[in-house]
Design a protein around this motif. Structure first.
Motif, PDB file in Angstrom:
ATOM      1  N   LEU A 109       0.855  -1.180   0.000  1.00 34.72           N
ATOM      2  CA  LEU A 109       0.000   0.000   0.000  1.00 34.72           C
ATOM      3  C   LEU A 109       0.890   1.229   0.000  1.00 34.72           C
ATOM      4  O   LEU A 109       1.830   1.333   0.788  1.00 34.72           O
ATOM      5  CB  LEU A 109      -0.906   0.010   1.229  1.00 34.72           C
ATOM      6  CG  LEU A 109      -1.988  -1.076   1.298  1.00 34.72           C
ATOM      7  CD1 LEU A 109      -2.778  -0.935   2.596  1.00 34.72           C
ATOM      8  CD2 LEU A 109      -2.922  -0.994   0.104  1.00 34.72           C
ATOM      9  N   MET A 110       0.584   2.175  -0.877  1.00 38.91           N
ATOM     10  CA  MET A 110       1.434   3.346  -1.041  1.00 38.91           C
ATOM     11  C   MET A 110       0.678   4.597  -0.628  1.00 38.91           C
ATOM     12  O   MET A 110      -0.552   4.670  -0.728  1.00 38.91           O
ATOM     13  CB  MET A 110       1.920   3.445  -2.488  1.00 38.91           C
ATOM     14  CG  MET A 110       2.551   2.153  -2.988  1.00 38.91           C
ATOM     15  SD  MET A 110       3.258   2.283  -4.628  1.00 38.91           S
ATOM     16  CE  MET A 110       4.642   3.345  -4.314  1.00 38.91           C
ATOM     17  N   ASP A 111       1.420   5.579  -0.168  1.00 37.61           N
ATOM     18  CA  ASP A 111       0.822   6.824   0.296  1.00 37.61           C
ATOM     19  C   ASP A 111       0.125   7.542  -0.856  1.00 37.61           C
ATOM     20  O   ASP A 111       0.686   7.703  -1.950  1.00 37.61           O
ATOM     21  CB  ASP A 111       1.902   7.725   0.896  1.00 37.61           C
ATOM     22  CG  ASP A 111       1.336   8.993   1.474  1.00 37.61           C
ATOM     23  OD1 ASP A 111       0.641   8.923   2.497  1.00 37.61           O
ATOM     24  OD2 ASP A 111       1.565  10.062   0.874  1.00 37.61           O
ATOM     25  N   THR A 112      -1.116   7.971  -0.597  1.00 37.12           N
ATOM     26  CA  THR A 112      -1.905   8.615  -1.654  1.00 37.12           C
ATOM     27  C   THR A 112      -1.264   9.926  -2.096  1.00 37.12           C
ATOM     28  O   THR A 112      -1.291  10.267  -3.291  1.00 37.12           O
ATOM     29  CB  THR A 112      -3.339   8.865  -1.157  1.00 37.12           C
ATOM     30  OG1 THR A 112      -3.924   7.617  -0.774  1.00 37.12           O
ATOM     31  CG2 THR A 112      -4.198   9.490  -2.254  1.00 37.12           C
ATOM     32  N   GLU A 113      -0.690  10.675  -1.159  1.00 40.96           N
ATOM     33  CA  GLU A 113      -0.041  11.929  -1.536  1.00 40.96           C
ATOM     34  C   GLU A 113       1.142  11.685  -2.465  1.00 40.96           C
ATOM     35  O   GLU A 113       1.382  12.460  -3.399  1.00 40.96           O
ATOM     36  CB  GLU A 113       0.413  12.684  -0.282  1.00 40.96           C
ATOM     37  CG  GLU A 113      -0.742  13.203   0.569  1.00 40.96           C
ATOM     38  CD  GLU A 113      -0.246  14.060   1.721  1.00 40.96           C
ATOM     39  OE1 GLU A 113       0.984  14.310   1.777  1.00 40.96           O
ATOM     40  OE2 GLU A 113      -1.065  14.471   2.556  1.00 40.96           O
TER      41      GLU A 113
END
Length: 268
Positions: free
Chosen positions: A96-100
């Motif tokens: 899971l990767m940071d949306t920003e």
């Protein structure tokens, strides 16, 4: 009824096996605010024509509510069909990767929405692709031996590209919508649930719903004095409506004052 079929409990569509179950789609419910051009609200529900029994091969998906911190889940997997190898289901581990970060330039430059999850790797290499839309993004619970269905494959720019991981619809974002559409949240349709009633220091219960009663008209509030007679003026000059017997006493006091003043004038 749709001619499309839903296959469950199979890892190879060419050879489903006896553990697989096949159902037709009774109803397809697309989100009422779905925007194809931007993939906003990219979620739909399927109602099957017949129930399905759970087994070792068919299990329910656990949809997270707002209490689960999805961003802290570490072991996440995607799944999709490899039609080039005989319609075989494949899976791969992703992050899971940071949306920003996914919204930064030269990544997706603001195209990722609040109802999305971003999963993959910064360097690419492992990703979903065409034909995988709607496929699951599942993450193992950090403290238990089961998985959360946190997302469904929605869109992406190319496949396996660096700085362009897969974009998924967040099931957590649509948790209440799912409950409402499936009829699992009658209280949300009818209004707020009744407040719990505390019966003791260690026991609580929720007050059951009472049968609906015909609403009585609200009592009309009368802002005029209760008596037709004009209220007397007090010594402070304030006009107040006074109920019996106070009003009679005030009238007597006024008459007494008038009588005393009369006797005083007469003596003079």
């Amino acid at each position: 009824m749709s001619a499309w079929e839903v296959v469950m409990g199979a890892a190879d569509l060419s050879q489903p096996g006896p553990e697989a179950a096949v159902r037709h789609i009774q109803r397809l419910l697309v989100h009422q605010h779905y925007v194809p051009a931007t993939a906003r609200n990219d979620i739909a529900l399927l109602e099957l024509d017949q129930p399905v029994e759970c087994s070792d091969y068919i299990q329910l998906g656990c949809v997270p509510d707002a209490s689960l911190r999805v961003s802290e889940l570490k072991s996440c997997y995607i799944a999709g069909w490899n039609f080039a190898k005989g319609m075989v289901l494949q899976e791969a581990k992703v992050q899971l990767m940071d949306t920003e970060l996914c919204n930064s330039s030269p990544w997706y430059a603001g195209s990722v929405h609040a109802d999305n999850l971003c999963a993959g790797y910064p360097h690419g290499g492992i990703d979903t692709c065409q034909g995988d839309s709607g496929g699951p993004l599942v993450c193992k619970d950090n403290g238990a031996d089961y998985y959360w269905l946190v997302g469904m494959n929605s869109w992406g720019r190319g496949c396996d590209r660096a700085r362009h991981p897969g974009i998924y619809t967040s099931t957590q974002h649509f948790y209440n919508w799912i409950l409402l559409q499936t009829g699992l949240s009658p209280a949300e349709r009818a209004g707020p649930a009744p407040e719990p009633v505390v019966t003791s220091a260690s026991e609580q219960h929720v007050k059951p719903e009472e049968p609906e009663e015909e609403e009585e008209p609200e009592e009309q509030i009368n802002l005029t004095p209760q008596y037709s007679q004009r209220p007397e003026v007090t010594s402070s000059g304030t006009s107040l409506p006074m109920p019996f017997p106070h009003q009679i006493l005030v009238q007597f006091w006024n008459l007494l004052q008038d009588f005393l003043q009369f006797m005083k004038d007469k003596k003079a």
